[in-house]
Design a protein around this motif. Structure first.
Motif, PDB file in Angstrom:
ATOM      1  N   LEU A 389       0.819  -1.201   0.000  1.00 53.89           N
ATOM      2  CA  LEU A 389       0.000   0.000   0.000  1.00 53.89           C
ATOM      3  C   LEU A 389       0.857   1.257   0.000  1.00 53.89           C
ATOM      4  O   LEU A 389       1.955   1.285   0.578  1.00 53.89           O
ATOM      5  CB  LEU A 389      -0.906   0.028   1.238  1.00 53.89           C
ATOM      6  N   ASP A 390       0.339   2.289  -0.630  1.00 53.56           N
ATOM      7  CA  ASP A 390       0.893   3.622  -0.420  1.00 53.56           C
ATOM      8  C   ASP A 390       0.530   4.057   0.989  1.00 53.56           C
ATOM      9  O   ASP A 390      -0.582   3.801   1.471  1.00 53.56           O
ATOM     10  CB  ASP A 390       0.306   4.604  -1.430  1.00 53.56           C
ATOM     11  N   LYS A 415       6.134   1.033  -2.224  1.00 50.82           N
ATOM     12  CA  LYS A 415       5.003   0.864  -1.318  1.00 50.82           C
ATOM     13  C   LYS A 415       5.454   0.209  -0.021  1.00 50.82           C
ATOM     14  O   LYS A 415       6.520  -0.420   0.042  1.00 50.82           O
ATOM     15  CB  LYS A 415       3.918   0.016  -1.988  1.00 50.82           C
ATOM     16  N   TYR A 472      -8.447   4.040   2.111  1.00 52.82           N
ATOM     17  CA  TYR A 472      -8.161   3.336   0.864  1.00 52.82           C
ATOM     18  C   TYR A 472      -9.457   3.053   0.114  1.00 52.82           C
ATOM     19  O   TYR A 472     -10.462   2.657   0.713  1.00 52.82           O
ATOM     20  CB  TYR A 472      -7.418   2.024   1.154  1.00 52.82           C
ATOM     21  N   ASP A 475      -9.872   0.081  -5.021  1.00 55.24           N
ATOM     22  CA  ASP A 475      -8.673  -0.462  -5.676  1.00 55.24           C
ATOM     23  C   ASP A 475      -7.454  -0.421  -4.766  1.00 55.24           C
ATOM     24  O   ASP A 475      -6.316  -0.603  -5.242  1.00 55.24           O
ATOM     25  CB  ASP A 475      -8.386   0.322  -6.962  1.00 55.24           C
ATOM     26  N   LYS A 476      -7.660  -0.143  -3.504  1.00 54.42           N
ATOM     27  CA  LYS A 476      -6.596  -0.058  -2.496  1.00 54.42           C
ATOM     28  C   LYS A 476      -5.639   1.100  -2.752  1.00 54.42           C
ATOM     29  O   LYS A 476      -4.495   1.083  -2.311  1.00 54.42           O
ATOM     30  CB  LYS A 476      -5.843  -1.390  -2.377  1.00 54.42           C
ATOM     31  N   HIS A 477      -6.108   2.094  -3.487  1.00 54.98           N
ATOM     32  CA  HIS A 477      -5.338   3.318  -3.640  1.00 54.98           C
ATOM     33  C   HIS A 477      -5.570   4.205  -2.420  1.00 54.98           C
ATOM     34  O   HIS A 477      -6.663   4.224  -1.850  1.00 54.98           O
ATOM     35  CB  HIS A 477      -5.747   4.065  -4.908  1.00 54.98           C
ATOM     36  N   LYS A 479      -6.770   7.116  -0.904  1.00 55.25           N
ATOM     37  CA  LYS A 479      -7.709   8.176  -1.308  1.00 55.25           C
ATOM     38  C   LYS A 479      -7.432   9.472  -0.565  1.00 55.25           C
ATOM     39  O   LYS A 479      -7.542  10.569  -1.115  1.00 55.25           O
ATOM     40  CB  LYS A 479      -9.146   7.718  -1.050  1.00 55.25           C
TER      41      LYS A 479
END
Length: 697
Positions: A389-390, A415, A472, A475-477, A479
């Protein structure tokens, strides 16, 4: 011949009283099940075991404001307004917006009206229905979640009953400026009719002029003093009754002659009584008493009238014939809470809501909504705990490092790779590796999209940890995030997040262990204060912004006023206007302001007010004072400050007043030589109680 006479009599009755017959017939529409749900809402982000709550004093469960329908739900003694315009398709969806109800208004009826894009329910609750945020014009209080249970963010079970709690004391009880609570009746339109069920009555030991029934301590039910045989209730608990007028029938047709049936329950037994005759009785399924508030101090939740008694069983909504107790219809599905008003029913299966109306033209309701919204699904807690993850910059040391292209050994951040909720970054030789740990995870809906929210505990080495809140998307970005969970704290402390609550675009959490004036300044020492912090998603900047911070000290709650608010007191001080300063500046501070400054070179006419608080000066900022040794934009005060004191540095933009200009400390921070000392209450109402200075040599 006899049959012909009966037929003629019926025809005569129909001819002479046709309107009453039609009226009686059409008033029995609750004998048919409600239409298929106009809305199926996934409210899992609010928690489990939700309870519908009336919006206004009249009891409406849904209030329509043009194209927006507003509902109100409770969970763990907290409430939220939800808005949706998706009431036609009946498919599962998320609401358009969700906004927490201020603690001061919890359990109180709201009076709301639409003003442009605002749902105006009073000064404390003004919902921007396009942004999904509360644009209140008066301070208010929001509670964080009651507990964080593990890493799933699950909430405690909702209390039994209506879910409404008594509102805490508002500003009017603390001496703060009064704010309109918005109590009353909403001016929107109800859905879809204004019929209201007659109120239930609690039976006492004797009958009244309007209620012929009474129940004794031994559980005997009587009608005008005549015992009803065949029925014994529990006289030690509240017994409630509702009257239903049922039309008599002739040859299957309703006549304009009513049968008066009383429906009675003690939470265990349900019975129908006509006159002094027991028509029927039944034992309620286990759990039905709680679901319908029967046998409790609260009025029952049942819907009595229009030809049926509608109530909830743990596995279905059920309608009974008041005359004989037979089942008229059922809507299958687990029921954890429900409420009704007029022709409206809102039922919950956990956090899935079904909104239904009687009298619709669509097919009857097949079953309650029980499955969550599946078209868009945020990552599950387990999935997030084992993902790359970021992460926000505060957790940057926990990111992995990859060698970049080219011959030189250039490493770039990548990440953070989480395994069972922990990401470990590279460590320097002999050092403890930095980590980011998911201390809590919960679901949410931000900007109308499902998200998964994680509290990351970031450790970059040394003896300090800091929490961040990371959000997140599907898409697990990443946000959005809250990188600095407490922006105006002055005490040295690990800033950790507890009790995270997510209501739509609003996040509420607590920060414990904050050190304030009077506490000991050591890293291992826990501060005596905590804070409840509210942040909101800003659709313009696409980021979370701080909305409010409420500090909790042993001496009481404190909200730091803004520099703009305190500027009013500064201007009153500078002008010497005693009337304007009244209430904003203490008499002791006013006395100090009029004292000679005590510096011979300034001349005998120079007072504290004229030299240090000139017209045109400004308040820079205001901060809760920390313990001795903690800098907050001013030199170390000559006198110790009490717990809860607020420091507001002041300055002048006039370059000729060099003595009011800041100087940089060794860390490059501006230090101001003059400041105000304030006290404040939980609503931000303040008073200047001191002025202090330390002129640079």
């Amino acid at each position: 011949m006899r049959r012909l006479v009966v037929t003629l009599v019926v025809a005569l009755v129909l001819a002479l009283t046709g309107w009453e017959v039609v009226s009686s017939w059409t008033s029995l529409d609750h004998r048919r099940p409600p239409a298929a749900p106009r809305a199926r809402l996934d409210l899992s982000a609010l928690g489990q075991d939700l309870t519908p709550v009336p919006v206004n004093a009249r009891g409406d469960l849904v209030v329509r404001f043009q194209d927006v329908r507003v509902m109100r739900v409770a969970q763990d003694g907290r409430e939220a307004l939800i808005g949706t315009d998706d009431l036609t398709s009946g498919r599962m969806s998320y609401p358009n917006w969700q906004v927490p109800v201020p603690d001061e208004l919890v359990g109180s009826p709201l009076s709301c009206q639409r003003v442009g894009t605002l749902l105006d329910c009073g000064q404390m609750l003004r919902v921007d229905m396009t942004a999904g945020v509360n644009q209140a014009t008066a301070p208010y209080t929001l509670s964080a979640a009651p507990a964080m249970e593990g890493t799933t963010g699950a909430s405690s079970p909702a209390p039994a009953g209506t879910g409404s709690t008594a509102a805490p004391a508002g500003p009017g009880s603390t001496g703060s400026p009064a704010a309109s609570s918005g109590a009353g009746t909403s001016t929107g339109l109800t859905e879809p009719s204004d019929w209201m069920s007659p109120p239930a009555v609690r039976l006492g030991p004797s009958a009244s002029a309007t209620t012929p029934l009474a129940v004794g301590a031994d559980g005997t039910l009587s009608v005008r003093g005549t015992p009803v045989t065949g029925l014994t209730l529990d006289g030690s608990v509240p017994v409630w009754a509702s009257r239903v007028d049922m039309p008599r029938r002739l040859l299957g047709l309703p006549l304009p002659l009513n049968r008066r049936v009383w429906l009675v329950s003690d939470g265990t037994t349900l019975a129908g009584v006509e006159g002094t005759t027991l028509r029927w009785s039944a034992t309620l399924p286990q759990g039905s008493g709680r679901l319908n508030s029967l046998g409790t101090q609260d009025p029952p939740r049942w819907l009595a009238g229009r030809g049926a008694l509608v109530l909830a069983h743990p596995d279905a909504l059920v309608a009974l014939d008041p005359v004989d107790g037979s089942t008229l219809w059922q809507v299958q599905g687990p029921v954890t809470s429900w409420a009704s008003f007029g022709n409206t029913i809102m039922a919950f299966s956990g956090s899935m809501a079904s909104l239904m109306f009687f009298g619709g033209s669509s097919d009857p309701t097949p079953a309650l909504a029980t499955e969550p919204f599946k078209d868009l699904k945020a990552p599950s807690p387990e999935e997030l705990r084992n993902s790359a993850l970021d992460v926000p910059d505060r957790c940057a040391p926990a990111r992995t490092r990859d060698q970049g292209p080219g011959s030189k050994a250039v490493f770039v951040d990548s990440k953070a790779v989480f395994v069972n909720g922990v990401a470990t970054g590279p460590a320097d030789s002999g050092q403890v590796p930095p980590t980011a740990t998911m201390s809590a995870i919960r679901s949410g809906v931000v900007d109308s999209w499902p998200v998964t929210i994680a509290v990351l505990r970031c450790y970059g080495g040394g003896n300090t940890v800091s929490d961040v809140v990371a959000v997140y998307d599907v898409d697990k970005h990443l946000k959005g995030s809250v990188d600095l969970v407490l922006k105006d704290s002055t005490g040295h402390a690990d800033q950790v997040v507890a009790h995270l609550r997510a209501v739509g675009d609003t996040l509420v959490y607590t920060v414990p262990g904050i050190k304030v004036a009077g506490d000991t300044d050591c890293h291992a020492c826990r501060g005596s204060a905590s804070a409840t912090v509210t942040v909101q998603w800003d659709k313009t900047s696409r980021s979370f912004v701080l909305a409010s911070t409420l500090y909790h000290l042993p001496s009481g709650d404190v909200r730091v006023p803004s520099a703009q608010d305190v500027q009013t007191a500064y201007d009153a001080i500078a002008s010497g206007d005693a009337a304007s300063a009244s209430g904003l500046v203490s008499s002791q501070a006013l006395t100090t302001l009029d004292q000679p400054l005590g510096t011979d070179s300034l001349g005998p006419s120079s007072t504290v007010r004229s030299f240090l608080f000139p017209s045109g000066g400004r308040v820079v900022s205001c901060t809760l004072a920390g313990p001795p040794g903690v800098g907050y934009g001013v030199p170390e005060p000559a006198t110790s400050l009490p717990s809860g004191a607020i420091i507001c540095p002041v300055t002048s933009d006039d370059p000729s007043r060099t003595w009011l200009q800041p100087a940089a400390d060794p860390n490059g921070r501006d230090i101001y030589p003059v400041w105000l000392v304030l006290t404040a209450d939980r609503y931000g109402s303040y008073q200047v109680v001191g002025v202090q200075w330390s002129l640079f040599g």
